[in-house]
Design a protein around this motif. Structure first.
Motif, PDB file in Angstrom:
ATOM      1  N   TRP A  44     -34.778 -27.100   4.751  1.00 56.50           N
ATOM      2  CA  TRP A  44     -34.774 -28.608   4.303  1.00 56.50           C
ATOM      3  C   TRP A  44     -35.997 -29.132   4.873  1.00 56.50           C
ATOM      4  O   TRP A  44     -36.899 -28.691   5.429  1.00 56.50           O
ATOM      5  CB  TRP A  44     -33.556 -29.160   5.370  1.00 56.50           C
ATOM      6  N   GLY A  45     -36.141 -30.356   4.272  1.00 52.30           N
ATOM      7  CA  GLY A  45     -37.285 -31.221   4.572  1.00 52.30           C
ATOM      8  C   GLY A  45     -36.856 -32.071   5.405  1.00 52.30           C
ATOM      9  O   GLY A  45     -35.877 -32.373   5.820  1.00 52.30           O
ATOM     10  N   ALA A  46     -38.013 -33.002   5.824  1.00 48.41           N
ATOM     11  CA  ALA A  46     -37.840 -34.102   7.041  1.00 48.41           C
ATOM     12  C   ALA A  46     -38.370 -35.301   6.099  1.00 48.41           C
ATOM     13  O   ALA A  46     -39.508 -35.405   5.515  1.00 48.41           O
ATOM     14  CB  ALA A  46     -38.640 -33.797   8.055  1.00 48.41           C
ATOM     15  N   PHE A  47     -37.805 -36.423   6.316  1.00 47.91           N
ATOM     16  CA  PHE A  47     -38.069 -37.835   5.798  1.00 47.91           C
ATOM     17  C   PHE A  47     -37.806 -38.847   6.682  1.00 47.91           C
ATOM     18  O   PHE A  47     -37.113 -38.603   7.639  1.00 47.91           O
ATOM     19  CB  PHE A  47     -37.480 -38.049   4.127  1.00 47.91           C
ATOM     20  N   ARG A  48     -38.321 -40.021   6.544  1.00 40.58           N
ATOM     21  CA  ARG A  48     -37.942 -41.028   7.131  1.00 40.58           C
ATOM     22  C   ARG A  48     -37.179 -42.322   6.578  1.00 40.58           C
ATOM     23  O   ARG A  48     -37.722 -42.677   5.288  1.00 40.58           O
ATOM     24  CB  ARG A  48     -39.487 -41.843   7.707  1.00 40.58           C
ATOM     25  N   LEU A  49     -36.248 -42.712   7.148  1.00 37.31           N
ATOM     26  CA  LEU A  49     -35.163 -43.530   6.524  1.00 37.31           C
ATOM     27  C   LEU A  49     -35.372 -44.923   7.318  1.00 37.31           C
ATOM     28  O   LEU A  49     -35.501 -44.891   8.432  1.00 37.31           O
ATOM     29  CB  LEU A  49     -33.831 -43.188   6.750  1.00 37.31           C
ATOM     30  N   THR A  50     -35.626 -45.939   6.783  1.00 33.84           N
ATOM     31  CA  THR A  50     -35.732 -47.464   7.222  1.00 33.84           C
ATOM     32  C   THR A  50     -34.453 -48.022   6.764  1.00 33.84           C
ATOM     33  O   THR A  50     -34.383 -48.531   5.479  1.00 33.84           O
ATOM     34  CB  THR A  50     -37.050 -47.948   7.066  1.00 33.84           C
ATOM     35  N   TRP A 123     -22.239 -29.770  -0.146  1.00 31.94           N
ATOM     36  CA  TRP A 123     -21.816 -28.994   0.936  1.00 31.94           C
ATOM     37  C   TRP A 123     -22.259 -27.432   1.035  1.00 31.94           C
ATOM     38  O   TRP A 123     -22.866 -26.942   1.958  1.00 31.94           O
ATOM     39  CB  TRP A 123     -20.251 -28.797   1.529  1.00 31.94           C
ATOM     40  N   ASP A 124     -22.142 -26.905  -0.355  1.00 34.39           N
ATOM     41  CA  ASP A 124     -22.627 -25.625  -0.549  1.00 34.39           C
ATOM     42  C   ASP A 124     -24.130 -25.469  -0.412  1.00 34.39           C
ATOM     43  O   ASP A 124     -24.587 -24.542  -0.016  1.00 34.39           O
ATOM     44  CB  ASP A 124     -22.244 -24.911  -1.993  1.00 34.39           C
ATOM     45  N   ARG A 125     -24.953 -26.524  -1.061  1.00 28.90           N
ATOM     46  CA  ARG A 125     -26.466 -26.651  -0.798  1.00 28.90           C
ATOM     47  C   ARG A 125     -26.773 -26.657   0.698  1.00 28.90           C
ATOM     48  O   ARG A 125     -27.647 -25.918   1.335  1.00 28.90           O
ATOM     49  CB  ARG A 125     -26.932 -27.639  -1.453  1.00 28.90           C
ATOM     50  N   TRP A 126     -25.934 -27.617   1.543  1.00 24.08           N
ATOM     51  CA  TRP A 126     -26.092 -27.649   3.034  1.00 24.08           C
ATOM     52  C   TRP A 126     -26.166 -25.993   3.498  1.00 24.08           C
ATOM     53  O   TRP A 126     -26.855 -25.680   4.538  1.00 24.08           O
ATOM     54  CB  TRP A 126     -25.448 -28.591   3.651  1.00 24.08           C
ATOM     55  N   ARG A 127     -25.025 -25.472   3.232  1.00 27.12           N
ATOM     56  CA  ARG A 127     -24.564 -24.112   3.686  1.00 27.12           C
ATOM     57  C   ARG A 127     -25.665 -23.277   3.587  1.00 27.12           C
ATOM     58  O   ARG A 127     -26.110 -22.176   4.312  1.00 27.12           O
ATOM     59  CB  ARG A 127     -23.402 -23.544   3.223  1.00 27.12           C
ATOM     60  N   LEU A 129     -28.959 -24.022   3.166  1.00 21.50           N
ATOM     61  CA  LEU A 129     -30.149 -24.318   4.361  1.00 21.50           C
ATOM     62  C   LEU A 129     -29.594 -24.002   5.809  1.00 21.50           C
ATOM     63  O   LEU A 129     -30.651 -23.927   6.532  1.00 21.50           O
ATOM     64  CB  LEU A 129     -30.414 -25.683   4.012  1.00 21.50           C
ATOM     65  N   ASN A 130     -28.518 -23.881   6.109  1.00 19.79           N
ATOM     66  CA  ASN A 130     -27.980 -23.614   7.479  1.00 19.79           C
ATOM     67  C   ASN A 130     -26.659 -23.137   7.611  1.00 19.79           C
ATOM     68  O   ASN A 130     -25.670 -23.579   7.405  1.00 19.79           O
ATOM     69  CB  ASN A 130     -27.942 -25.349   8.109  1.00 19.79           C
ATOM     70  N   ALA A 131     -26.875 -21.638   8.003  1.00 19.41           N
ATOM     71  CA  ALA A 131     -25.652 -20.679   7.745  1.00 19.41           C
ATOM     72  C   ALA A 131     -24.699 -21.345   9.010  1.00 19.41           C
ATOM     73  O   ALA A 131     -23.463 -20.930   8.996  1.00 19.41           O
ATOM     74  CB  ALA A 131     -25.993 -19.451   8.141  1.00 19.41           C
ATOM     75  N   ASP A 132     -25.096 -22.083   9.912  1.00 19.92           N
ATOM     76  CA  ASP A 132     -24.044 -22.384  11.099  1.00 19.92           C
ATOM     77  C   ASP A 132     -23.501 -23.821  10.863  1.00 19.92           C
ATOM     78  O   ASP A 132     -22.866 -24.102  11.593  1.00 19.92           O
ATOM     79  CB  ASP A 132     -24.924 -22.301  12.365  1.00 19.92           C
ATOM     80  N   LEU A 133     -23.747 -24.466   9.615  1.00 22.53           N
ATOM     81  CA  LEU A 133     -23.489 -25.540   9.479  1.00 22.53           C
ATOM     82  C   LEU A 133     -21.800 -25.812   9.802  1.00 22.53           C
ATOM     83  O   LEU A 133     -21.472 -26.789  10.409  1.00 22.53           O
ATOM     84  CB  LEU A 133     -23.520 -26.297   7.930  1.00 22.53           C
ATOM     85  N   ASP A 134     -21.162 -25.066   9.208  1.00 19.52           N
ATOM     86  CA  ASP A 134     -19.384 -25.158   9.318  1.00 19.52           C
ATOM     87  C   ASP A 134     -19.087 -25.082  10.896  1.00 19.52           C
ATOM     88  O   ASP A 134     -18.176 -25.686  11.157  1.00 19.52           O
ATOM     89  CB  ASP A 134     -18.865 -24.166   8.713  1.00 19.52           C
TER      90      ASP A 134
END
Length: 153
Positions: A44-50, A123-127, A129-134
Motif C-alpha cells: 500500500w501507499g501513504a497519503f495525507r487526508l485533510t 476487500w480482496d484488494r486489501w487482503r 496488501l495485508n494477509a493479516d487484515l481479516d
C-alpha cells in the motif's frame, strides 16, 4: 475440529500514537518531501487526508494507507486497529468534501463508504496488501469501513 486462527499481533496503543506523531513530524520537517509514497505491487501507499473538523470547523490532517482503484483512492477507517471510528472518518461523514495529498500532488476528493457492490472487490484488494487484515478486523468491536475518495472538480 478446525484449527483456531491466531490473532495477529497489535502494538500497544501508546506505541501507535508515538509512531503516528513521528510520521507526521517527519512529514512536516521535510516540508512534505518525505513521508508519503505511492503504492507498489503488493504494498500500500501513504497519503495525507485533510478534512474539516465536524465540531471545530478547522482543517484536520492525518496520514493513511491507501491503494488506487481506477481514479479513486481507497483507505480503511480502522482507528489504528483499535475500537471506535477514527475522527477523520466522522469528519468526512459530516463534510464529505476533502483534499488529499499524494506523492505526486494534491487532489480534491469526495469521500464515502464503499457500496455493497464494491465491497467484495475492495476487500480482496486489501487482503492482497495485508494477509493479516481479516484477523485485525475480527479483533475490532467496531465495523471497519472501506472509504472511497472520489475525485471532484
Amino acid at each position: 475440529m478446525a484449527a483456531e486462527t491466531k490473532a495477529p499481533w497489535v502494538p500497544p496503543r501508546w506505541f501507535e500514537l508515538i509512531a503516528w506523531k513521528i510520521h507526521r513530524g517527519y512529514y512536516r520537517i521535510t516540508g512534505g518531501r518525505r513521508g508519503l509514497w505511492r503504492p507498489r505491487p503488493g504494498r500500500w501507499g501513504a497519503f495525507r487526508l485533510t478534512t474539516v473538523g465536524r465540531r471545530s470547523g478547522e482543517p484536520r490532517s492525518v496520514i493513511l494507507a491507501y491503494f488506487e482503484d481506477g481514479p479513486n483512492v481507497v483507505t480503511l477507517a480502522m482507528n489504528g486497529w483499535q475500537p471506535g471510528q477514527p475522527a477523520w472518518w466522522l469528519n468526512l461523514q459530516a463534510n464529505p468534501d476533502a483534499t488529499i495529498e499524494l506523492k505526486d500532488g494534491p487532489r480534491r476528493v469526495h469521500g464515502r463508504a464503499a457500496s455493497d457492490a464494491e465491497l467484495p472487490h475492495l476487500w480482496d484488494r486489501w487482503r492482497e496488501l495485508n494477509a493479516d487484515l481479516d484477523g485485525y478486523v475480527r479483533n475490532r468491536s467496531t465495523d471497519t469501513v472501506i472509504v472511497v475518495l472520489e475525485p471532484r472538480a
